[in-house]
Write an enzyme that holds these catalytic residues in place. Structure first.
Site, PDB file in Angstrom:
ATOM      1  N   MET A   1       1.233  37.424  19.818  1.00  0.00           N
ATOM      2  CA  MET A   1       0.886  38.550  18.880  1.00  0.00           C
ATOM      3  C   MET A   1       2.005  38.809  18.077  1.00  0.00           C
ATOM      4  O   MET A   1       3.320  38.549  18.519  1.00  0.00           O
ATOM      5  CB  MET A   1       0.833  39.767  19.816  1.00  0.00           C
ATOM      6  CG  MET A   1      -0.549  39.609  20.635  1.00  0.00           C
ATOM      7  SD  MET A   1      -1.915  39.385  19.397  1.00  0.00           S
ATOM      8  CE  MET A   1      -3.069  38.439  20.729  1.00  0.00           C
ATOM      9  N   CYS A   2       1.761  39.177  16.800  1.00  0.00           N
ATOM     10  CA  CYS A   2       2.875  38.725  15.909  1.00  0.00           C
ATOM     11  C   CYS A   2       2.526  39.495  14.506  1.00  0.00           C
ATOM     12  O   CYS A   2       1.741  40.248  14.288  1.00  0.00           O
ATOM     13  CB  CYS A   2       2.756  37.437  15.573  1.00  0.00           C
ATOM     14  SG  CYS A   2       2.869  36.231  17.048  1.00  0.00           S
TER      15      CYS A   2
END
Lengths: 442, 299, 229
Positions: free
Chosen positions: B1-2
């Site tokens: 996740m980013c």
């Protein structure tokens, strides 16, 4: 003829693979065309806390005197970010169970029992009832994918908030409440038509992923002026990563629910074949916390098959800050009690095996909305039973802790344990009894 | 996740500002990607010069020695620019040959990129610290892609950070989580791809590299990926002349784009775009799911 | 105590400080400047305040709003007015995903377009979108109204319960158990009321809208419907 020779006898041989349960299930599936749905958690035999033993006192380790020498049991949750962390007198909480899946007297009893011993209860899929808030001195409010009953006043009335990513019985499944349990009151609380089969969403409607969960948690904090501890609950799937991600998303507390964790209703195939056993999930979660230097700073609550004080002590020894009970709490209220045996037989089951909680016909009046059944449960008496049971859990845990020389149950550690099986040794990362071998470690 | 940022300059007068603007955008996405960061900067292309970027495990590597050995091995001139733990090799020789030699002969480095224009930098730790340490704000060029990482199912390492190179002058960043990358990795290995990490994004990058070698153009490769990749993803691909964007059909992971006469920008959250010059009058929109968007200088 | 009619500048105050000031107020007009895409601005309001936000906001702006009137002079990110209970939220620009998600009451007006999942799990809120809505809008919508003057994307109203959907433009595709339904006089009257509440009285012909809602075939499980699950 073999039938005539008295020396020849062939007892019927049941297949271990196509046993009676498997055969019955195939017949049932063929008759109905639908998967089997039931309540309760995983029933099959799994590596569990029974496969671990405490060492106790010996020449090198000295016990504390029972009763006279203090063994502390308190735990404080939410110290990371909350302005008002909550302190429990005992390290055992009541897990999330909805009004809807449970009757109103059952929810009241849970609140009374938990409050009497200084611990918390948790709402479930469906929101907070006024009775629940009134009877629980500490109430945790769940934020679930369905958002049934979710509203800000309830959020503000809660003592803590639990964002539910999943639960052990069905990691990846949403809530389920079948038509027979959707009474007028339940339907109104959930804004659903009466009598339908409710199947909740399995993903949250307004966030997906820990990066966006972080922003959601921020919103919940803003709405409640940063007062309340925020828990993140996950079913045991990838506990090492899930715990690290919950921490990175800003959780104050991580709640980890193993596959033995109960449910009011879900597909049998989900319960028995998805999710890790509780025993396998704890050490990886604790390791993630330790690596992030967050052990004891972000608290870990473990649930899924906690039955007695030994289970509590073992979960704490493996690194949990507290445990949560669901199924055991219902049993303490009176679920599956032999006094209703005649009625269990009519339902095609027997006391100790009743798990069709989704049908809403519970003779004990706990997992039902039928007023004729729910009136059987006296919430005051049932609350006292729960309080007794929680006290026993605590005393048993303290007994074990004192015997291992601990003045607080949090000082229990993995080195106080050994395993009886190779699987349990590998999962719990403790040595096989009588050896110094931990499978997987050099 | 980013978090993902991308900035593509249409107005060449903004090129000296590219690094500073990208660093500002990246900083807004620190919270959603606190573990590590990386960026690809496209610029300073010189005719006949190929660049290969690599990162070492620490600051102790004798980069100039490596450069000399490389020059001998590929029979071409090689210059080395050292920035912290990164080295940029510039050569008159064949860039792909240089890259292959480095991978095979210098185990102390991880090769990050190869091409005429692209330079990739990556680091572990707080994204602001990574960007400052590697001098992002001072870099200039025509376009850049940046990424802040919250590792999901793989380790936090430099090699595991994005962008991943997918071939000459191309790279990929990803926000989301693939669900069939393990089997795909095995299939791609059989097609000749090599892997350095257990990261799902590296699989997506290798998939694009494979499709490119098989003759797909970028648009075709991305459209095909909709069938072959499973899971949740927003991809931003950097190319020599521009960049491309693709969201999966369910499109849960966020993506915002903005455009003015001077630039096109991408951000996982709008606040990454909020400080861009002219944002108040920009066209702002969200890419549709399962649709390839592409921008290029040549267009 | 915050003076009524105040300007709050998010370039100088944090979101947390601004929200605390708003939560402490029982009425008044407030202008919030420099939102720059920040999250949870004006979330959890619980009084009849009048709040205007001058610019683009991030996620969950006006989340769980009660009683307040919130105007966003810009675009809004994911989950604007999510779970709103009452009051009025008006976005002058476009909105991102999950606008009005799980909303229970009040009115959400969007002048521009909404992206995916507009009105997901709607529980009584009314949403009026002057532009178009993206895919999976009104997914599992339980109650309330979604009015769209523009078009709707794929899978409109998938698994819908009892919410009412009115779309004037084209619907790319309908979701599971969502069908077109008759527009009777009562529906036209209700729609007219919603349009008027959204400031669109007059000039819009309600007969140009089509009504969509639940076929109610998936309310209880039947094996014949297996293909829809």
């Amino acid at each position: 003829m073999s039938g005539d020779d008295p020396w020849i006898h062939t007892p019927p041989r049941e297949s271990a693979i196509f046993d009676r349960h498997a055969i019955a299930e195939i017949h049932r599936a063929a008759a109905t065309g639908i998967y089997d749905i039931r309540g309760f958690g995983a029933k099959r035999k799994l590596p569990h806390f029974d496969d671990l033993l405490f060492l106790g006192a010996s020449m090198s380790r000295y016990p504390l005197e029972g009763y006279r020498e203090r063994c502390g049991t308190d735990v404080t949750l939410g110290t990371r970010h909350a302005r008002k962390p909550i302190t429990l007198r005992i390290p055992i909480t009541i897990a999330g169970m909805s009004f809807g899946s449970l009757s109103a007297p059952a929810k009241e009893a849970l609140g009374r029992g938990a409050s009497a011993v200084g611990t918390s209860t948790t709402t479930g899929d469906g929101g907070m009832t006024p009775e629940e808030r009134e009877h629980s001195s500490l109430l945790v409010y769940q934020v679930l994918p369905s958002r049934y009953g979710m509203e800000p006043d309830q959020l503000r009335k809660a003592d803590a908030i639990e964002v539910v990513v999943g639960q052990g019985a069905k990691p990846g499944g949403g809530g389920m409440l079948l038509g027979q349990k959707i009474s007028d009151r339940v339907a109104e609380m959930r804004t659903l038509p009466k009598g339908i089969d409710q199947r909740s969403a399995c993903r949250h409607p307004d966030w997906t992923g820990p990066d966006d969960l972080e922003i959601k948690i921020q919103e919940l904090r803003e709405i409640t002026d940063w007062e309340k501890p925020i828990y993140v609950k996950v079913g045991a799937a990838r506990p090492y990563y899930d715990t690290a991600l919950a921490v990175k998303a800003g959780a104050d507390v991580v709640v980890l629910d193993g596959m033995q964790g109960g449910t009011a209703a879900t597909q049998e195939v989900f319960i028995e074949h998805c999710g890790l056993p509780t025993l396998a999930a704890i050490r990886p979660a604790v390791r993630a916390l330790q690596e992030l230097d967050m052990h004891r700073k972000v608290q870990l609550i473990v649930s899924g098959g906690i039955r007695g004080g030994a289970d509590v002590a073992k979960a704490l020894a493996l690194g949990a800050d507290a445990v949560s009970i669901g199924t055991a709490a219902l049993i303490a209220l009176g679920d599956n009690h032999p006094r209703w045996e005649e009625e269990y037989r009519k339902l095609g089951t027997t006391a100790g095996c009743y798990d069709d909680w989704h049908e809403g016909k519970d003779p004990a009046g706990i997992t039902t909305q039928d007023p004729l059944l729910t009136q059987r449960l006296d919430p005051v008496l049932a609350g006292k039973r729960l309080a007794n049971y929680l006290s026993v859990l605590t005393l048993e845990c303290q007994t074990i802790a004192r015997a291992n020389g601990k003045s607080h149950v949090h000082n229990l550690e993995p080195e106080d344990l050994v395993a009886l099986t190779v699987e349990a040794a590998a999962m719990a990362q403790v040595p096989l009894a009588g050896t110094d071998w931990i499978p997987g470690r050099r | 996740m980013c978090g993902i940022v991308g900035l593509f300059l249409k107005n060449p007068r903004l090129e000296p500002e590219l690094g500073r603007l990208t660093a500002t955008m990246l900083s807004e996405l620190r919270d959603r990607g606190p573990d590590s960061a990386g960026f690809a900067v496209y610029g300073n292309a010189k005719p006949g010069i190929a660049k290969v970027c690599a990162v070492a495990a620490g600051l102790g590597l004798a980069w100039s020695d490596v450069g000399e050995r490389l020059a001998k091995a590929i029979c071409a001139d090689v210059a080395v620019e050292v920035i912290e733990d990164h080295g940029i090799f510039s050569t008159t020789g064949d860039g792909e040959a240089a890259r292959t030699w480095l991978i095979g002969n210098v185990p102390e480095v991880t090769v990050l990129s190869q091409g005429r224009s692209i330079e990739i930098f990556k680091g572990v730790g707080d994204p602001d610290a990574v960007a400052a340490r590697l001098g992002l704000a001072a870099r200039s060029g025509s376009h850049a892609i940046g990424h802040t990482r919250m590792a999901t199912e793989s380790a936090v390492t430099v090699a595991g950070s994005h962008p991943f190179s997918t071939g000459q002058d191309t790279c990929l960043v990803h926000n989301g989580s693939l669900s069939n990358h393990n089997r795909l990795r095995e299939t791609l290995k059989r097609h000749g791809e090599h892997f350095q990490t257990d990261n799902d994004t590296e699989v997506a990058a290798a998939y694009l590299a494979w499709r490119t070698r098989e003759g797909d153009n970028l648009r075709q490769a991305l459209e095909r990926s909709l069938c072959d990749l499973d899971g949740f993803y927003t991809f931003v691909v950097g190319t020599r002349d521009g960049f491309a964007v693709l969201r999966d059909p369910i499109a849960c992971k966020p993506a915002v784009m903005a455009e003015t006469p001077d630039w096109v920008a991408f951000g996982t959250e709008f606040r990454a775009l909020a400080e861009l010059p002219g944002i108040d009058h920009a066209r702002i929109w969200e890419p549709q799911p399962a649709t390839v968007y592409a921008w290029s200088q040549a267009a | 105590m915050l003076a009524r009619n105040s300007t709050l500048d998010l370039a100088r105050l944090s979101v947390r400080e601004v929200n605390r000031l708003l939560h402490d107020a029982d009425r008044g007009e407030f202008l919030i400047k420099n939102p720059r895409g920040l999250h949870a601005i004006a979330a959890g309001l619980d009084a009849p305040l009048d709040v205007t936000i001058a610019g683009h906001v991030g996620y969950y702006c006006a989340g769980m709003n009660k009683h307040a009137t919130v105007t966003i002079a810009g675009n809004a990110g994911t989950g604007v007015a999510e779970n709103m209970m009452s009051g009025r939220v008006h976005v002058k620009g476009d909105v991102s995903q999950s606008a009005g998600a799980t909303g229970c009451g009040g009115l959400l007006i969007i002048d521009g377009n909404a992206s995916a999942r507009c009105g997901i799990s709607l529980r009584g809120l009314d949403i009026v979108v002057k532009g178009s809505v993206g895919h999976m809008s009104a997914f599992m919508a339980q109650a309330g109204n979604l009015v769209v003057l523009g078009d709707a994307g794929d899978a409109l109203g998938d698994s819908i319960y009892e919410a009412h959907l009115y779309v004037r433009g084209k619907v790319k595709s309908l979701g599971s158990d969502c069908i077109e339904k008759d527009m009777r006089e009562a529906h036209k009257a209700a729609l007219a009321g919603l349009l008027e509440a959204a400031g669109l009285a007059g000039g819009i012909d309600v007969s140009e809208f089509r009504r969509y809602g639940s076929a109610r075939k998936l309310y209880n499980f039947h094996v014949e419907n297996l293909g829809s699950y």
